[in-house]
Write a protein that holds these residues in place. Structure first.
Motif, PDB file in Angstrom:
ATOM      1  N   ARG A  35       0.955  -1.211  -0.088  1.00 41.52           N
ATOM      2  CA  ARG A  35      -0.069   0.080  -0.001  1.00 41.52           C
ATOM      3  C   ARG A  35       0.960   1.335  -0.089  1.00 41.52           C
ATOM      4  O   ARG A  35       2.137   1.171   0.575  1.00 41.52           O
ATOM      5  CB  ARG A  35      -0.811   0.086   1.192  1.00 41.52           C
ATOM      6  CG  ARG A  35      -2.084  -1.136   1.195  1.00 41.52           C
ATOM      7  CD  ARG A  35      -2.650  -1.111   2.635  1.00 41.52           C
ATOM      8  NE  ARG A  35      -4.051  -1.874   2.454  1.00 41.52           N
ATOM      9  CZ  ARG A  35      -5.135  -1.484   2.193  1.00 41.52           C
ATOM     10  NH1 ARG A  35      -5.370  -0.587   1.777  1.00 41.52           N
ATOM     11  NH2 ARG A  35      -6.006  -2.690   2.359  1.00 41.52           N
ATOM     12  N   ALA A  36       0.385   2.495  -0.447  1.00 36.43           N
ATOM     13  CA  ALA A  36       1.033   3.511  -0.461  1.00 36.43           C
ATOM     14  C   ALA A  36      -0.013   4.795  -0.175  1.00 36.43           C
ATOM     15  O   ALA A  36      -1.186   4.669  -0.371  1.00 36.43           O
ATOM     16  CB  ALA A  36       1.855   3.871  -1.629  1.00 36.43           C
ATOM     17  N   THR A  37       0.642   5.867   0.378  1.00 35.52           N
ATOM     18  CA  THR A  37       0.002   7.082   0.761  1.00 35.52           C
ATOM     19  C   THR A  37       0.912   8.155   0.419  1.00 35.52           C
ATOM     20  O   THR A  37       2.065   7.730  -0.306  1.00 35.52           O
ATOM     21  CB  THR A  37      -0.381   7.049   2.260  1.00 35.52           C
ATOM     22  OG1 THR A  37      -1.264   8.214   2.456  1.00 35.52           O
ATOM     23  CG2 THR A  37       0.656   7.058   3.244  1.00 35.52           C
ATOM     24  N   TYR A  38       0.700   9.466   0.901  1.00 36.23           N
ATOM     25  CA  TYR A  38       1.428  10.529   0.611  1.00 36.23           C
ATOM     26  C   TYR A  38       1.462  11.574   1.613  1.00 36.23           C
ATOM     27  O   TYR A  38       0.588  11.490   2.549  1.00 36.23           O
ATOM     28  CB  TYR A  38       1.042  11.132  -0.848  1.00 36.23           C
ATOM     29  CG  TYR A  38      -0.354  11.571  -0.582  1.00 36.23           C
ATOM     30  CD1 TYR A  38      -0.307  13.218  -0.450  1.00 36.23           C
ATOM     31  CD2 TYR A  38      -1.567  11.129  -0.829  1.00 36.23           C
ATOM     32  CE1 TYR A  38      -1.595  13.829  -0.254  1.00 36.23           C
ATOM     33  CE2 TYR A  38      -2.764  11.677  -0.952  1.00 36.23           C
ATOM     34  CZ  TYR A  38      -2.686  13.100  -0.653  1.00 36.23           C
ATOM     35  OH  TYR A  38      -4.166  13.833  -0.410  1.00 36.23           O
ATOM     36  N   TYR A  39       2.417  12.373   1.727  1.00 35.95           N
ATOM     37  CA  TYR A  39       2.487  13.606   2.534  1.00 35.95           C
ATOM     38  C   TYR A  39       2.574  14.909   1.705  1.00 35.95           C
ATOM     39  O   TYR A  39       2.969  15.054   0.621  1.00 35.95           O
ATOM     40  CB  TYR A  39       3.490  13.295   3.233  1.00 35.95           C
ATOM     41  CG  TYR A  39       5.071  13.474   2.667  1.00 35.95           C
ATOM     42  CD1 TYR A  39       5.694  14.673   2.594  1.00 35.95           C
ATOM     43  CD2 TYR A  39       5.408  12.355   2.505  1.00 35.95           C
ATOM     44  CE1 TYR A  39       6.933  14.595   1.927  1.00 35.95           C
ATOM     45  CE2 TYR A  39       6.837  12.284   2.000  1.00 35.95           C
ATOM     46  CZ  TYR A  39       7.607  13.340   1.807  1.00 35.95           C
ATOM     47  OH  TYR A  39       8.826  13.463   1.178  1.00 35.95           O
ATOM     48  N   LYS A  40       1.869  15.924   2.313  1.00 43.54           N
ATOM     49  CA  LYS A  40       1.712  17.058   1.670  1.00 43.54           C
ATOM     50  C   LYS A  40       3.007  18.172   1.818  1.00 43.54           C
ATOM     51  O   LYS A  40       3.718  17.796   2.770  1.00 43.54           O
ATOM     52  CB  LYS A  40       0.651  17.823   2.066  1.00 43.54           C
ATOM     53  CG  LYS A  40      -0.801  17.264   1.819  1.00 43.54           C
ATOM     54  CD  LYS A  40      -1.814  17.832   2.384  1.00 43.54           C
ATOM     55  CE  LYS A  40      -3.179  17.131   1.914  1.00 43.54           C
ATOM     56  NZ  LYS A  40      -4.429  18.186   2.320  1.00 43.54           N
ATOM     57  N   SER A  41       3.378  18.826   0.752  1.00 43.78           N
ATOM     58  CA  SER A  41       4.307  19.990   1.025  1.00 43.78           C
ATOM     59  C   SER A  41       3.848  21.205  -0.012  1.00 43.78           C
ATOM     60  O   SER A  41       3.377  20.845  -0.825  1.00 43.78           O
ATOM     61  CB  SER A  41       5.835  19.423   0.674  1.00 43.78           C
ATOM     62  OG  SER A  41       5.788  18.838  -0.875  1.00 43.78           O
ATOM     63  N   SER A  42       4.592  22.123   0.301  1.00 45.93           N
ATOM     64  CA  SER A  42       4.184  23.474  -0.369  1.00 45.93           C
ATOM     65  C   SER A  42       4.391  23.171  -1.981  1.00 45.93           C
ATOM     66  O   SER A  42       3.621  23.834  -2.861  1.00 45.93           O
ATOM     67  CB  SER A  42       4.663  24.831   0.181  1.00 45.93           C
ATOM     68  OG  SER A  42       6.329  24.463   0.041  1.00 45.93           O
ATOM     69  N   ASP A  43       5.559  22.543  -2.109  1.00 49.27           N
ATOM     70  CA  ASP A  43       5.862  22.287  -3.798  1.00 49.27           C
ATOM     71  C   ASP A  43       5.647  21.008  -4.150  1.00 49.27           C
ATOM     72  O   ASP A  43       6.087  20.543  -5.581  1.00 49.27           O
ATOM     73  CB  ASP A  43       7.439  22.804  -3.863  1.00 49.27           C
ATOM     74  CG  ASP A  43       8.246  22.131  -2.880  1.00 49.27           C
ATOM     75  OD1 ASP A  43       8.047  21.210  -2.383  1.00 49.27           O
ATOM     76  OD2 ASP A  43       9.457  22.735  -2.883  1.00 49.27           O
ATOM     77  N   GLY A  44       5.250  19.958  -3.401  1.00 42.76           N
ATOM     78  CA  GLY A  44       5.229  18.583  -3.853  1.00 42.76           C
ATOM     79  C   GLY A  44       6.417  17.772  -3.664  1.00 42.76           C
ATOM     80  O   GLY A  44       6.392  16.769  -4.161  1.00 42.76           O
ATOM     81  N   PHE A  45       7.264  18.363  -3.141  1.00 44.83           N
ATOM     82  CA  PHE A  45       8.611  17.724  -3.329  1.00 44.83           C
ATOM     83  C   PHE A  45       8.860  16.833  -1.751  1.00 44.83           C
ATOM     84  O   PHE A  45       8.145  17.075  -1.082  1.00 44.83           O
ATOM     85  CB  PHE A  45       9.993  18.687  -3.108  1.00 44.83           C
ATOM     86  CG  PHE A  45      10.108  19.239  -4.689  1.00 44.83           C
ATOM     87  CD1 PHE A  45       9.478  18.631  -5.681  1.00 44.83           C
ATOM     88  CD2 PHE A  45      11.267  19.924  -5.059  1.00 44.83           C
ATOM     89  CE1 PHE A  45       9.573  19.456  -6.991  1.00 44.83           C
ATOM     90  CE2 PHE A  45      11.628  20.510  -6.231  1.00 44.83           C
ATOM     91  CZ  PHE A  45      10.753  20.122  -7.195  1.00 44.83           C
TER      92      PHE A  45
END
Length: 253
Positions: A35-45
């Motif tokens: 499984r995969a999820t994601y984390y947020k950042s201002s520039d997507g990096f």
């Protein structure tokens, strides 16, 4: 086996011989389901505070397509590894998925192995379908480890926490191939022996009271449980090494 920078051809052969074997193996692999999820950042990096210790390099390497991992972190031995990750949501996922570099440790909801940067998560989607994937939060994926390939030389960085001349911490950047770095040693000229360095955390190895003068180090590349080899970096750090600076190893990626 030990590679010495005095014979650069041998060193490059050592580092890259396993790449071809792994490329063949991966081409026949079905991939591992996870499984995969994601984390947020201002520039997507990525984040410069990742557990591997890469700093700003860990934020922007590979176009910011980076990931934190849980069980694949392996106490830091998994730092710098590259994976091809493909999502398994019908109608929304591209065939190629994304290629990511491990820069952090983390575990997402529902036991997600990968916590991807936004850029990496979005790249798994078909055109104009990234928002659909983001709405899921956690998705099923299939992954394989693949060789890292960079258009840059392998660099040795003196970590910012180093204090000249009493404390030295180092890590490798732009590490090619698909093998793990599992040890670092520092040459002690006075005693004519190698001094083990301690894995401080992530990809960072350190030691106290390093010798004065130019420093020779070596790192252990582990290919499998039955095969590993040392790569020696002669005089890779100058007498006046500085915290935060990177030094070219002379090994091309």
């Amino acid at each position: 086996m030990e590679c010495n920078m005095g014979s650069s051809i041998l060193c490059k052969s050592c580092l890259f011989s396993s790449i071809l074997l792994l490329l063949v193996a991966e081409s026949h692999s079905q991939g591992i389901v996870s499984r995969a999820t994601y984390y947020k950042s201002s520039d997507g990096f990525g984040t410069p505070t990742g557990a591997c210790g890469y700093g700003e390099y860990g934020r922007k390497i590979n176009g910011g397509r980076v990931t934190g991992v849980s069980k694949l972190y392996r106490n830091g031995a998994g730092c710098g590894a590259c994976y091809q990750v493909k999502c398994k949501v019908p109608l929304y996922c591209s065939e190629d998925g994304t290629t990511v570099v491990v820069t952090d440790h983390g575990e997402g909801a529902h036991i997600a192995d990968f916590v991807l940067s936004q850029n990496a998560f979005a790249e798994m989607a078909l055109p104009d379908m990234a928002s659909k994937l983001f709405s899921y939060g956690v998705i099923g994926v299939e992954y394989n480890r693949i060789p890292c390939l960079y258009d840059a030389d392998l660099l040795l960085k003196v970590h910012e926490t180093s204090k000249y001349p009493a404390y030295l911490a180092v890590l490798l950047l732009f590490l090619p191939g698909a093998d793990d770095i599992t040890a670092f040693q520092l040459w002690q000229e006075e005693s004519n022996e190698w001094k083990p360095m301690h894995r401080a955390y992530g990809a960072v190895y350190d030691t106290t009271n390093p010798p004065l003068g130019a420093l020779t180090l070596r790192f252990l590349v582990t290919v499998s449980a039955d095969y590993n080899y040392w790569v020696q970096l002669d005089n890779v750090l100058p007498t006046d090494w500085e915290a935060g600076l990177t030094y070219n190893t002379g090994i091309s990626s």
